[in-house]
Motif scaffolding. Structure first.
Motif, PDB file in Angstrom:
ATOM      1  N   GLY A  15       0.800  -1.223   0.000  1.00 49.30           N
ATOM      2  CA  GLY A  15       0.000   0.000   0.000  1.00 49.30           C
ATOM      3  C   GLY A  15       0.831   1.272   0.000  1.00 49.30           C
ATOM      4  O   GLY A  15       1.449   1.631  -1.020  1.00 49.30           O
ATOM      5  N   SER A 200       7.820  -2.259   0.669  1.00 47.77           N
ATOM      6  CA  SER A 200       6.541  -2.609   1.299  1.00 47.77           C
ATOM      7  C   SER A 200       6.812  -3.598   2.417  1.00 47.77           C
ATOM      8  O   SER A 200       7.918  -4.137   2.518  1.00 47.77           O
ATOM      9  CB  SER A 200       5.612  -3.264   0.266  1.00 47.77           C
ATOM     10  N   SER A 205       2.640  -7.786   2.988  1.00 47.78           N
ATOM     11  CA  SER A 205       2.295  -7.209   1.683  1.00 47.78           C
ATOM     12  C   SER A 205       2.961  -8.056   0.593  1.00 47.78           C
ATOM     13  O   SER A 205       2.293  -8.809  -0.106  1.00 47.78           O
ATOM     14  CB  SER A 205       2.744  -5.743   1.578  1.00 47.78           C
ATOM     15  N   PRO A 231      12.418  -1.587   2.716  1.00 45.16           N
ATOM     16  CA  PRO A 231      11.465  -0.750   3.464  1.00 45.16           C
ATOM     17  C   PRO A 231      11.992  -0.419   4.858  1.00 45.16           C
ATOM     18  O   PRO A 231      11.372   0.345   5.591  1.00 45.16           O
ATOM     19  CB  PRO A 231      10.231  -1.652   3.559  1.00 45.16           C
ATOM     20  N   VAL A 238       9.941   3.072   8.096  1.00 45.26           N
ATOM     21  CA  VAL A 238       9.642   4.498   7.946  1.00 45.26           C
ATOM     22  C   VAL A 238       8.269   4.744   8.581  1.00 45.26           C
ATOM     23  O   VAL A 238       8.023   5.761   9.203  1.00 45.26           O
ATOM     24  CB  VAL A 238       9.652   4.886   6.456  1.00 45.26           C
ATOM     25  N   THR A 294      16.925   6.485   0.187  1.00 46.65           N
ATOM     26  CA  THR A 294      15.633   5.840  -0.130  1.00 46.65           C
ATOM     27  C   THR A 294      14.453   6.457   0.628  1.00 46.65           C
ATOM     28  O   THR A 294      13.329   5.954   0.515  1.00 46.65           O
ATOM     29  CB  THR A 294      15.664   4.319   0.176  1.00 46.65           C
ATOM     30  N   MET A 296      11.652   8.717   0.830  1.00 47.46           N
ATOM     31  CA  MET A 296      10.930   9.468  -0.209  1.00 47.46           C
ATOM     32  C   MET A 296      10.021  10.526   0.422  1.00 47.46           C
ATOM     33  O   MET A 296       8.825  10.325   0.574  1.00 47.46           O
ATOM     34  CB  MET A 296      10.114   8.490  -1.060  1.00 47.46           C
TER      35      MET A 296
HETATM   36  P1  GDP Z   1       0.947  -0.634   3.787  1.00 49.45           P
HETATM   37  O1  GDP Z   1       0.363  -1.878   3.155  1.00 49.45           O
HETATM   38  O2  GDP Z   1       0.095   0.572   3.609  1.00 49.45           O
HETATM   39  O3  GDP Z   1       1.510  -0.832   5.165  1.00 49.45           O
HETATM   40  O4  GDP Z   1       2.192  -0.250   2.914  1.00 49.45           O
HETATM   41  P2  GDP Z   1       3.368  -1.093   2.293  1.00 49.45           P
HETATM   42  O5  GDP Z   1       3.344  -2.516   2.687  1.00 49.45           O
HETATM   43  O6  GDP Z   1       3.458  -0.753   0.848  1.00 49.45           O
HETATM   44  O7  GDP Z   1       4.614  -0.347   2.919  1.00 49.45           O
HETATM   45  C1  GDP Z   1       4.961  -0.261   4.240  1.00 49.45           C
HETATM   46  C2  GDP Z   1       6.457  -0.140   4.283  1.00 49.45           C
HETATM   47  O8  GDP Z   1       6.878   0.950   3.470  1.00 49.45           O
HETATM   48  C3  GDP Z   1       6.971   0.123   5.672  1.00 49.45           C
HETATM   49  O9  GDP Z   1       7.814  -0.936   6.026  1.00 49.45           O
HETATM   50  C4  GDP Z   1       7.775   1.410   5.522  1.00 49.45           C
HETATM   51  O10 GDP Z   1       8.983   1.363   6.249  1.00 49.45           O
HETATM   52  C5  GDP Z   1       8.051   1.484   4.040  1.00 49.45           C
HETATM   53  N1  GDP Z   1       8.204   2.850   3.588  1.00 49.45           N
HETATM   54  C6  GDP Z   1       7.308   3.846   3.660  1.00 49.45           C
HETATM   55  N2  GDP Z   1       7.840   4.995   3.169  1.00 49.45           N
HETATM   56  C7  GDP Z   1       9.119   4.715   2.793  1.00 49.45           C
HETATM   57  C8  GDP Z   1      10.187   5.482   2.241  1.00 49.45           C
HETATM   58  O11 GDP Z   1      10.073   6.680   1.991  1.00 49.45           O
HETATM   59  N3  GDP Z   1      11.368   4.830   1.993  1.00 49.45           N
HETATM   60  C9  GDP Z   1      11.540   3.503   2.271  1.00 49.45           C
HETATM   61  N4  GDP Z   1      12.731   2.949   1.997  1.00 49.45           N
HETATM   62  N5  GDP Z   1      10.546   2.740   2.804  1.00 49.45           N
HETATM   63  C10 GDP Z   1       9.354   3.340   3.054  1.00 49.45           C
END
Ligand code: GDP
Length: 313
Positions: A15, A200, A205, A231, A238, A294, A296
């Motif tokens: 997500g 992610s 995920s 991540p 993050v 990384t 963002m």
């Molecule tokens: P969710 O399903 O909404 O929790 O989102 P995801 O599974 O796609 O992503 C969650 C992960 O994205 C977390 O482990 C965060 O640490 C990572 N994340 C979020 N923003 C950033 C960023 O700017 N840089 C990096 N490297 N990781 C990020």
């Protein structure tokens, strides 16, 4: 049968973290060249509506309609319907804005008419003018549950209502045994120019997508062209509970832990500059490792990270 060249990127996404990277990517390559496989293990039925949180986050982001502050939902959202829904239902914890509810109503209506999740996703993308190809990880129903000392809790409830506080005893992916990749996805894995694993949550995920029949096996065959972004930066997420989920299955919560989890199919890994001293440890696993900023925090940084990954030979 689709006529396929290899002029496209195949992305695996959750997500919020994924959406940040994908926004950058869609600004440095043609959005039409992105095929995005999205986790649907967070999907849930509430208020009689089918809700697909990760699909919606990615769709709204690429439609340029997402609330960037929150990372989910529509911009300029109101919550009038929810205030009444909360009177009708004993579900005080879930937040869905008025515009968001329209997506859930449309999706539920199409399900009732017999459309599959992939067909519905395609229709929503067309209506919202999204040029990339967004694909649910499967059409079958998969729901992630967390065993905690308080009992079994759906992932969304664990995440939102419980704020990820209860101890994780076990993670269950109900329905995953019947989950098959959507038509052509294994072909896409074979033919993509690059396969990109977004930053992610590796367990709930990306890990869920990997459990869909044939996906991990196909990625292993294409290891050289698989790229991931960590991540985890300096041992923490993050945002969100990825570190807690990693520790719950005995993994170190670090970019090294992520690399260990992905090692069977990961050829290339981008870790944060702040973790660069861990590069040799990851390269020992036979994974080419690159250091970059990384985090963002704005569109430029998203674009720079995306461009860096695209440029790697
Ligand atoms: P969710 O399903 O909404 O929790 O989102 P995801 O599974 O796609 O992503 C969650 C992960 O994205 C977390 O482990 C965060 O640490 C990572 N994340 C979020 N923003 C950033 C960023 O700017 N840089 C990096 N490297 N990781 C990020």
């Amino acid at each position: 049968m689709e006529n396929m060249n290899n002029d496209f990127y195949l992305i695996l996404a959750g997500g919020v973290g994924a959406a940040k990277f994908i926004e950058g990517l869609a600004n440095v390559v043609r959005p039409e060249s992105l095929k995005i496989i999205v986790n649907t293990g967070d999907d849930i039925e509430l208020f009689g509506l089918n809700i697909c949180p990760d699909l919606d986050i990615i769709t709204y982001t690429l439609a340029n309609l997402v609330d960037k502050e929150k990372g989910w939902g529509f911009i300029d959202e109101s919550f009038n319907s929810l205030s009444i829904l909360k009177k009708y239902y004993d579900i005080g914890w879930f937040n869905a804005g008025d515009k968001d509810l329209a997506t859930h109503i449309y999706r539920t209506d199409l399900f009732k008419q017999g459309y599959t999740k992939a067909e519905i996703t395609k229709k929503i993308c067309e209506k919202l003018n999204v040029k990339s190809h967004i694909i649910p990880m499967c059409n079958e129903n998969v729901e992630t549950y967390i065993d905690t000392p308080k009992g079994e809790i759906h992932f969304e409830e664990y995440f939102i209502k419980e704020c990820c506080e209860p101890e994780i005893l076990n993670v269950k992916f109900k329905g995953i045994k019947n989950a098959k990749p959507v038509d052509m996805v294994l072909e896409y894995i074979k033919n993509a120019k690059k396969i990109i694993i977004c930053p992610s949550n590796p367990i709930v995920s990306i890990g869920t997508i990997l459990r869909v029949k044939g996906i991990k096996k196909s990625l292993i065959k294409e290891r050289k062209k698989v790229y991931a972004i960590s991540p985890i930066i300096k041992g923490t997420t993050v945002k969100g509970p990825a570190d807690k989920f990693m520790r719950s299955i005995g993994l170190e919560a670090s970019c090294v832990g992520v690399a260990q989890f992905y090692r069977d199919f990961l050829g290339n890994f981008i870790i944060d500059n702040k973790d660069c001293k861990l590069k040799p440890k990851i390269e020992e696993l036979g994974i080419k490792t690159f250091c970059f900023d990384t985090l963002m925090t704005n569109l430029n940084k998203k674009k720079e990270l995306a461009q860096f990954l695209i440029n790697i030979e």
